[in-house]
Design a protein around this motif. Structure first.
Motif, PDB file in Angstrom:
ATOM      1  N   PHE A   3      24.015  14.865  62.134  1.00 32.55           N
ATOM      2  CA  PHE A   3      25.373  15.419  62.086  1.00 32.55           C
ATOM      3  C   PHE A   3      25.422  16.817  62.710  1.00 32.55           C
ATOM      4  O   PHE A   3      26.287  17.142  63.511  1.00 32.55           O
ATOM      5  N   TRP A   4      24.457  17.632  62.332  1.00 29.46           N
ATOM      6  CA  TRP A   4      24.445  19.012  62.827  1.00 29.46           C
ATOM      7  C   TRP A   4      24.242  19.061  64.338  1.00 29.46           C
ATOM      8  O   TRP A   4      24.791  19.916  65.022  1.00 29.46           O
ATOM      9  N   PHE A   7      27.466  18.209  65.827  1.00 29.17           N
ATOM     10  CA  PHE A   7      28.409  19.319  65.620  1.00 29.17           C
ATOM     11  C   PHE A   7      28.140  20.459  66.619  1.00 29.17           C
ATOM     12  O   PHE A   7      29.044  21.003  67.236  1.00 29.17           O
ATOM     13  N   ALA A  92      35.901  48.369  81.418  1.00 29.85           N
ATOM     14  CA  ALA A  92      35.627  46.958  81.697  1.00 29.85           C
ATOM     15  C   ALA A  92      34.673  46.833  82.880  1.00 29.85           C
ATOM     16  O   ALA A  92      34.714  47.656  83.793  1.00 29.85           O
ATOM     17  N   PRO A  93      33.812  45.813  82.861  1.00 25.15           N
ATOM     18  CA  PRO A  93      32.890  45.648  83.999  1.00 25.15           C
ATOM     19  C   PRO A  93      33.648  45.516  85.321  1.00 25.15           C
ATOM     20  O   PRO A  93      33.246  46.084  86.332  1.00 25.15           O
TER      21      PRO A  93
END
Lengths: 435, 332
Positions: A3-4, A7, A92-93
Motif C-alpha cells: 500500500f505504501w 501511495f 528570486a533565482p
C-alpha cells in the motif's frame, strides 16, 4: 508495504503533474505553437504616466515588434510598494520583472547591492544624443560613472497658487521671497479668505523628506555638506525646519498636512481649501480638470519663493523626483535584450512627445517643442523649476536616512520636540548610521 | 545453556515497527493526518525555523552571477542585541503593548456586554445579530480605508463634519496624527505618552474594534448559550443578585470560551499590521511594522526576522499563560 509503495508512487506522480502545470513567465508557447515573448514590466499606479498611457505604449511596442510576437505585461503597484517589490524580486533565482521603474533615491542602493545592471553600454551604443536629457536628470541615476537607469519620468515639484484668492487678499502676483510668502499667508488667513492658506504632504513618509529638501533649498541650503555629512542643525536647513514649524504653529498650514500625502494635498488645493500647494507636476492636470477641480482657471503654476541672495542662478528651488527604467540583475541574458528594447522605446523622444498631456518629458527638445508650449502655457516655469532642483542625498542606506529625517521633521513641525533638538538628534542618528 | 539473545527473533527496525503499528485500523487515521501535518510543516514549522535561521545571520538579498538569493553570515545573537539596545524597538514595543492591552480590555468588557444583550430574546433579535456581524465580514483593508475617511483631518472628514455641525469642536481634529493627548494638561499628557497613548493609536483602536468586537461578542454569546438556565433559576431561588449570578455563574462558565478568544485576539493584536500600515504607513511604530520596515525597506532581513521572531515568542508566552489558566480551570 504494498500500500505504501503505491501511495508513494501516486504522490510522486501527482507532484510531477502539479509541477508540470507551471510555466516560464517570460517565454510562453501559445496554442498555435508560436513562441510569444512576454516582457514583464513593473510600474507604479500613483503618478507619472497613467496606467492607460502605459498600456497604450505597450500595445505600440508590441505592434512595432509584431513579427517577434512580443507582449508587454504590466504589474502596477502603489509607489510605497515599489521598492519592496523590486528587492523581493531580486531574491528570486530568476527575475519576476524584466524592467522596473526605479526612483533616483534607490540608485546608490541598487548599484551597491547589484540589484539592477548598469546601462552604460546600451546607452552609449543606442542613444545618439544623451545631451538631449538635462544633466540634472542623468546625475540622479549615475553613481561612480555607472548609469543605473534610463530617465523616464522628469518629475519635480512646482509652486501652485490660487490667483483669485491672492487677488482677494490684495496681491497682484505670487511671492518671490520667503518673507513675502509668509506675509501673503498671514494676510489670507487674517482676511478670512481661507482658513489654512497652505496645504502640503507632511505625512511621515518620503513626501515629507522631499518637502524638507525643497524648503531647505528655498533657503539656499542642502541637508548634507560636500563631504556627505548631515548639516540639518545649522544654516538654511535649520531655518527651513523653523519655517515649517512656524507655519504649523501659526495655523498657516492645514494641520491635516501632518497626515496628508501628495494626492490628498493636491485635492485640498483643487477643491479651493488652500491658496498654496507645493507638489509634483501631476497637480497641473488636476487643477485644470473640471471634474476634479473647483478652481479651474484660478490655479496657477509658478516658481518657488526663495530667500533673498540664494539660488541666484535659477531664482527658484525645487526638488527632484526623477524616475527611470532599470533592468534587474537576475533577468536572463536573452530577456535583457528585449528589456533594453522596451526601455529605448518607452523613453524615446518620439514616444514621450505623444503623451505630453500625461507627463513632462525628460527630453529638452520635446519639452521646448511647440507642441508642449501649446499644451502647457507654463512650460517656461517648468523649465525654471527643473533647472532649480535639489537632489535628495545619494547614499546606499538612503531609506534609513530618510526614515530618520521623516521622524524628526514630523516631530519638529508639530512641536513635540523643539526644532533645534530635533535637528541635533537627526544629525546625531544619521551620523551614527555611517559608523 | 542457550543464549537468550539467540533464542529470540531479531528486533524489527524502528520504521518497520512504526508501519506495523499503523498498518491496521490506524492506517486511515495516519493517512488522513498526513495533509494536515504536511501543511503545518510547510507553512508554520519550516518558515518559523527559516525565520530563526535568518534572524541569526546578517541576512540580505544579493544577486551574484545573474541569480538572486537570500543569505548571509551567521552572527549569533547580534541582531537581537541590536534590537534590544535600540530605543526605537522599545518605543515600538510600548505602542504594541498599548494597542494589545487597550484592545483586549475593550473586547472583554464590551464584548461580554454585547453578548449579554444579544442573549436576551427580543423582537427582531435575529436581525440585530445579523446586522452586528456585518463589520466582521468587511476586509481589513476596506475597513481601514473606511475609517481613514471617517477620521480624515479636514473639515470634510465624516467625524469632523459631524462634530463641527454639532459645535462640539471649533476646528477640525487631525485624528490620525500621533499627537499627544490632553496637551493642555502637561502631566497627564506626558503620562499618557509614556504608556504609548496618542490620538492616532486610539483612533485606530476604535476602527479595529468596530470590526472585531462583533466576533468576540458572538463567540462569548455561544458560550453563554451553553450555560444551563437551571443554574440561574437555582441562584434566583437562593436570592442571588444579578451581579452575583454574573460573577459566580456566567463568568466562570464562559471562562473557557473567553480564554480561546483572548488567545486568538492576542495573537492577532501583537502582529497587527494591515489597519496600522494602511492608515499610518511607517508613521506609527509597532513591532510588526518595524520588522517589515527593517526587512523590506532597509534590506536588513536579519534584523527584520529577529523582530518578527520576538513578536512570535511574545505571543507564544502570553498564549501559554492563557492556556495554562484554562486547563487549570477545567481540571478544577
Amino acid at each position: 508495504m504494498h500500500f505504501w509503495r503505491k501511495f508513494s508512487l501516486a504522490a510522486a506522480g501527482l507532484t510531477m503533474v502539479v509541477a508540470g502545470c507551471g510555466s516560464s513567465p517570460s517565454a510562453t508557447p501559445s496554442s498555435s505553437s508560436v513562441h510569444t515573448i512576454t516582457l514583464n514590466v513593473l510600474y507604479m499606479n500613483q503618478a507619472g504616466y497613467t496606467t492607460q498611457v502605459l498600456q497604450k505604449m505597450g500595445q505600440e511596442f508590441a505592434a512595432k515588434y509584431r513579427s517577434d510576437h512580443v507582449h508587454v505585461h504590466f504589474t502596477f503597484l502603489p509607489y510605497p510598494e515599489m521598492h519592496n517589490a523590486i528587492v523581493t524580486a531580486a531574491a528570486a533565482p530568476t527575475a519576476q520583472y524584466d524592467v522596473v521603474l526605479s526612483d533616483l533615491i534607490w540608485t546608490a542602493e541598487f548599484a551597491q547591492k547589484g540589484y539592477t545592471i548598469p546601462l552604460n553600454s546600451d546607452i552609449n551604443r543606442y542613444i545618439s544624443n544623451p545631451q538631449g536629457i538635462p544633466s540634472a536628470i542623468w546625475n540622479g541615476f549615475t553613481i561612480n560613472g555607472k548609469i543605473m537607469a534610463m530617465p523616464f519620468l522628469a518629475n519635480f515639484q512646482n509652486f501652485y497658487y490660487n490667483k483669485k484668492m491672492l487677488q482677494q487678499a490684495g496681491f497682484s502676483g505670487p511671492p518671490k521671497t520667503m518673507n513675502q510668502w509668509l506675509a501673503q499667508m498671514v494676510a489670507l488667513k487674517q482676511k478670512g479668505i481661507v482658513q489654512y492658506p497652505y496645504e502640503d504632504s507632511w505625512k511621515q513618509a518620503e513626501g515629507l523628506t522631499c518637502d524638507y529638501v525643497r524648503t531647505a533649498g528655498e533657503f539656499g541650503a542642502h541637508l548634507f555638506n560636500k563631504q556627505g555629512q548631515p548639516i540639518m542643525n545649522q544654516g538654511g536647513a535649520l531655518q527651513a525646519l523653523t519655517f515649517m514649524h512656524k507655519l504649523y504653529q501659526d495655523g498657516l498650514v492645514n494641520p491635516n498636512s501632518l497626515t496628508a500625502d501628495e494626492p490628498t494635498a493636491a485635492d485640498a488645493f483643487a477643491s479651493g481649501q488652500a491658496a498654496f500647494n507645493t507638489n509634483w507636476t501631476f497637480v497641473t492636470g488636476i487643477m485644470n480638470t473640471p471634474s476634479e477641480s473647483k478652481i479651474v482657471g484660478d490655479g496657477v503654476v509658478g516658481t518657488f519663493p526663495v530667500q533673498p541672495g540664494t539660488n541666484t542662478a535659477t531664482g527658484t528651488a525645487s526638488v527632484s523626483g526623477f524616475q527611470g527604467l532599470a533592468i534587474p540583475a537576475n533577468v536572463p541574458a536573452n530577456m535583457q535584450t528585449w528589456a533594453w528594447k522596451w526601455i529605448q522605446f518607452a523613453t524615446s523622444p518620439q514616444v514621450q512627445a505623444q503623451h505630453l498631456h500625461s507627463q513632462w518629458p525628460v527630453w529638452s527638445s520635446v519639452a521646448s517643442s511647440s507642441q508642449e508650449q501649446q499644451l502647457n502655457p507654463a512650460y517656461a516655469v517648468y523649465e525654471a523649476n527643473l533647472a532649480g532642483v535639489y537632489n535628495r542625498p545619494k547614499v546606499a542606506n538612503y531609506l534609513q536616512v530618510s526614515a530618520i529625517i521623516q521622524q524628526y521633521v514630523h516631530e519638529a513641525i508639530q512641536g513635540t520636540i523643539p526644532v533645534q533638538t530635533a535637528a541635533n538628534d537627526m544629525v546625531q542618528q544619521i551620523t551614527a548610521l555611517g559608523k | 545453556m542457550a543464549n537468550p539473545e539467540l533464542s529470540q527473533p531479531p528486533r524489527p527496525s524502528l520504521m518497520r515497527r512504526y508501519f506495523r503499528r499503523v498498518s491496521g485500523e490506524n492506517a486511515w487515521f495516519v493517512l488522513l493526518l498526513i495533509p494536515a501535518v504536511v501543511i503545518l510543516l510547510g507553512v508554520i514549522v519550516i518558515p518559523m525555523l527559516w525565520t530563526l535561521k535568518m534572524s541569526l545571520a546578517n541576512t540580505s538579498v544579493s544577486v551574484v552571477g545573474g541569480r538572486g538569493s537570500v543569505g548571509g553570515q551567521f552572527v549569533g545573537w547580534r541582531n537581537y542585541i541590536f534590537l534590544l539596545t535600540d530605543p526605537q524597538f522599545w518605543v515600538a514595543l510600548r505602542e504594541t503593548l498599548y494597542f494589545w492591552i487597550v484592545s483586549i480590555g475593550i473586547e472583554v468588557t464590551l464584548g461580554i456586554g454585547m453578548a449579554l444583550l444579544l442573549n436576551r430574546p427580543f423582537r427582531g433579535f435575529w436581525l440585530v445579530r445579523a446586522v452586528i456581524f456585518i463589520p466582521w465580514a468587511i476586509p481589513t483593508v476596506v475597513n481601514a480605508t473606511l475609517w481613514g475617511m471617517i477620521f480624515n483631518g479636514n473639515n470634510y472628514g465624516a467625524l469632523n463634519d459631524l462634530l463641527l455641525r454639532w459645535h462640539w469642536i471649533a476646528a477640525p481634529v487631525v485624528w490620525l496624527n500621533p499627537s499627544p493627548l490632553f496637551a493642555r494638561i502637561p502631566w497627564l499628557s506626558h503620562a499618557l505618552s509614556a504608556i504609548g497613548s496618542n490620538l492616532a493609536i486610539n483612533a485606530i483602536i476604535v476602527g479595529d474594534e468596530w470590526k472585531t468586537l462583533p466576533l468576540v461578542a458572538f463567540l462569548v454569546l455561544a458560550g453563554l448559550q451553553m450555560i444551563p438556565q437551571d443554574f440561574y433559576e437555582a441562584a434566583r431561588i437562593e436570592g442571588a443578585s444579578a451581579w452575583t449570578q454574573f460573577n459566580k455563574i456566567t463568568l466562570p462558565l464562559i471562562g473557557p470560551v473567553l480564554s480561546v478568544v483572548l488567545i486568538l485576539r492576542t495573537m492577532q493584536l501583537l502582529r497587527a499590521f494591515t489597519i496600522l500600515f494602511t492608515l499610518e504607513g511607517y508613521g506609527l511604530p509597532v513591532l510588526s511594522i518595524g520588522a517589515y520596515q527593517q526587512a523590506f525597506s532597509f534590506g536588513n532581513f536579519g534584523i527584520g526576522s529577529a523582530e518578527a521572531f520576538i513578536i512570535g515568542v511574545m505571543a507564544l508566552v502570553i498564549a501559554y499563560f492563557y492556556v495554562r489558566k484554562l486547563y487549570r480551570e477545567e481540571m478544577q
